[in-house]
Design an enzyme around this catalytic site. Structure first.
Site, PDB file in Angstrom:
ATOM      1  CD  GLU A  43       0.582   0.144  -5.110  1.00 37.07           C
ATOM      2  OE1 GLU A  43      -0.046   1.143  -4.675  1.00 37.07           O
ATOM      3  OE2 GLU A  43       0.516  -0.229  -6.295  1.00 37.07           O
TER       4      GLU A  43
ATOM      5  CG  HIS B 297       5.226   3.171 -14.587  1.00 35.28           C
ATOM      6  ND1 HIS B 297       4.750   4.374 -14.116  1.00 35.28           N
ATOM      7  CD2 HIS B 297       4.146   2.341 -14.620  1.00 35.28           C
ATOM      8  CE1 HIS B 297       3.452   4.269 -13.889  1.00 35.28           C
ATOM      9  NE2 HIS B 297       3.056   3.053 -14.181  1.00 35.28           N
TER      10      HIS B 297
END
Lengths: 324, 356
Positions: free
Chosen positions: A60, A129
């Protein structure tokens, strides 16, 4: 008007904007050959080819920064985070590079980039998450932060975001990808920075965004059953906040409950509460209530997680509290 | 020079005056390289003085000792190629052709600075000169460089990107992510490690495993190249190979250039982690400006008198930059709200006025 899902609406926005502007590219994990972890990018590889729809490694920081560099050089990247929870490893690139290069350079660069992807809790995926990071990114001065609740807004706002010459965090909510709604055909833009009254009422204002808007709407139903008229304001955009629409509703109802999925400390609701008391103090008949995710890391077990999430019942209780 | 275990550059040998051959510089072009190195040295010395006088605040990382790296490497580029670096950026900016005046004014926080006084020492920018910063977070610029190179390739411009980083940056995750993406997507980018041996006050032997650092290219199947950063000719020669690889084959490379900084990490650094003798020894054996000057004397393309004139001009330019910076206006306070957002031209402006 066609009734389509949020994911289809987002897909249409991407497809139409890529069709319209050859500088728009899409990159992220599994966006191309896998057709998107949540199928938002389904079919785009076939339509636009591997030059413009790029599968990235799980990296990322690397691909978010690469997107910023490409934007500095004139492209208009859409960078997908499989979930915004993964954006934290790219935080430096988003905050310091996308967020500050224009300013640090004295205005020499435009950074037309959209970071987008799923977010949110409630699906039992645990603490790592389940983040709803709109308040984190709204703290970056240059950033626009958009959190749609309905398919038409998702499409219209994503199209606007891609056309913006500035960095945008477009934060979708996983729980809403299958949500269906009417979406106008064709090139219809939704203006960034405008809230929407999605249910009119007169006694209490429920201010929410994204999936919390649906929690607020469910609470409004409960309140109606008890004879209480609630107005629901869907902010749509967290930054910039649509303060005039918020204030107009507060003036009308004199009572406010803010509903936000993120954690309470310095959540966006704290900012909204500040703006209301600062600008419409005399209109308030009760202290502003906030219903937020509880201040704990997100637990896995369903019974625990449901206790952590904002619920219609908690909103209803808070609304009744404002009514004494 | 340490030998590299990394893959050697795969430049194609071409005969004659083909573009793949390092162009031979004219005597005056060679003297220009020296002129630039001397200018950087004198600019930095003047900046150090101004810092001591508290005219420059914040951080100020000087490039003294490393001049041959920026000057040699940037001399192999086209004017439209992209350059991006970390926070020790004054030398690269000057080597790229940014003016001493706009650079010094930025250090002084003046409106005439290259970033309108908003960036400071670590954040020089000139889009016009394709100098894309000046980045303050160690390694944070390395993915940006991959993105600039991505756009160059996407648009088919034939341009390349050179990204400088220090030896301390090679252990940052962003650097490895950038190398992987650059190699995976065959981006025309050259990552240049300016190995001055110290990441702030920590010697590389205490911060990095795996030598030479250029070996990190191996893991990504990139060309790895080493150069002597005290020798501007060697820098040019080795960088040329890397630039050709990027330009003609769209392949990235990692170039490790051994150098040494004579001043502290920043102006705030007393430098207690190394001895004065170490610095003196390095200066004696491999001071880049003296080395190149002596070579030009031997080649009979420079006389002592001409060198004195170069020195005089460099000092004059640095002094002029100081005078310009001092005479320049402070930014109007109202400019604090400028340069946050680019004007919108495809959608209506949607932000409320500042302060509303």
């Amino acid at each position: 008007m066609a009734v389509i899902t949020m994911r289809e609406a987002l897909n249409q926005a991407l497809s139409e904007e890529m069709e319209r502007d050859g500088r728009v590219i899409l990159m992220g994990e599994e966006v191309a050959e896998y057709q998107g972890a949540y199928k938002v990018s389904s079919g785009l590889l076939q339509k636009f080819g591997a030059k413009r729809v790029l599968d990235t490694p799980i990296s990322e920081s690397g691909f978010a920064g690469l997107g910023v560099g490409a934007a500095m050089q004139g492209l208009r990247p859409v960078v997908e985070f499989m979930t915004w929870s993964f954006s934290m490893v790219a935080y430096d690139q988003i905050v310091n590079n996308a967020g500050a290069i224009r300013y640090m350079s004295g205005g020499q660069y435009s950074i037309p980039i959209v970071f987008r992807g799923s977010s949110g809790a409630g699906l039992q995926v645990g603490a790592t998450h389940s983040h709803t990071p709109e308040n984190w990114y709204a703290n970056v001065p240059a950033m626009t932060v958009i959190t749609p609740a309905f398919p038409d807004d998702a499409k219209g706002l994503l199209k606007s975001a891609i056309r913006s010459n500035n960095p945008v965090c477009f934060i979708e909510n996983e729980k809403l990808y299958g949500f269906k709604g009417e979406v106008p055909e064709g090139d219809v833009l939704t203006t960034i920075g405008q809230a929407r009254i999605c249910r009119e009422g007169s006694q209490v204002t429920l201010i929410a965004n994204s999936a919390s808007t649906h929690v607020a709407l469910a609470s409004a139903e409960q309140l109606a059953a008890d004879g209480i008229s609630a107005e629901v304001v869907d902010l749509r955009t967290i930054k910039p906040l649509d303060i005039p629409t918020i204030l107009a509703s507060v003036v009308k109802t004199s009572r406010v409950v803010i509903v936000e999925e993120n954690k309470p400390f310095a959540g966006w609701g704290a900012q909204v509460a500040y703006e209301i008391q600062h600008r419409a103090f005399d209109s308030l008949d009760a202290p502003i209530e906030r219903v937020t995710g509880l201040d704990v890391p997100q637990p896995y077990a369903r019974v625990l997680e449901q206790a952590v999430m904002p619920s219609a019942e908690r909103v209803t209780e808070a609304a009744k509290k404002t009514l004494g | 020079m340490a030998s590299s275990g990394a893959k050697k550059v795969r430049s194609k040998e071409k005969p004659g005056n083909s573009p793949a051959m390092l162009p031979t510089l004219t005597p005056s072009e060679r003297v220009d390289l020296l002129r630039k190195m001397v200018l950087i040295r004198r600019f930095e010395q003047k900046a150090a003085q101004a810092f001591m006088q508290a005219k420059i605040r914040g951080f100020c990382h000087l490039y003294i000792g490393q001049e041959a790296v920026a000057v040699g490497s940037i001399s192999t580029l086209h004017p439209t190629d992209a350059v991006i670096t970390a926070y020790r950026d004054h030398g690269h900016a000057l080597a790229r052709g940014m003016s001493s005046r706009e650079c010094m004014a930025e250090l002084f926080g003046k409106i005439t600075g290259c970033s309108r006084g908003k960036g400071g020492s670590m954040h020089f920018f000139s889009k016009e000169k394709h100098f894309h910063g000046g980045h303050g977070i160690v390694g944070g610029q390395t993915p940006l460089a991959a993105g600039i190179a991505f756009a160059q390739k996407y648009n088919g411009t034939g341009e390349v990107t050179v990204c400088y980083l220090g030896d301390g940056a090679v252990n940052q995750g962003a650097f490895h992510e950038a190398l992987n993406l650059a190699a995976l997507w065959k981006l025309p980018v050259i990552y240049v490690i300016e190995n001055n041996e110290y990441s702030m006050g920590t010697h590389q032997s205490r911060s990095s495993a795996g030598y030479p650092l250029v070996k990190r290219a191996d893991g990504y199947d990139m060309a790895g190249i080493t150069a002597n950063g005290n020798d501007v000719d060697d820098v040019r020669e080795k960088m040329w190979d890397a630039v050709q690889l990027a330009r003609t084959e769209s392949l990235p490379s990692l170039v490790e250039i051994k150098t040494y900084r004579y001043r502290g990490h920043s102006m705030s650094d007393p430098g207690n982690y190394r001895t004065k003798e170490e610095i003196a020894e390095r200066k004696k054996e491999s001071e880049p400006i003296s080395m190149f000057k002596e070579r030009l004397y031997k080649e009979k393309v420079l006389t002592e008198k001409e060198y004195e004139e170069i020195e005089r001009q460099a000092v004059a330019e640095a002094e002029d930059a100081i005078a310009f910076a001092e005479a320049s206006a402070e930014p109007e306070v109202a400019t604090v709200f400028e340069d946050i957002h680019a004007p919108e031209d495809q959608i209506a402006e949607f932000r409320p006025p500042i302060g509303s």
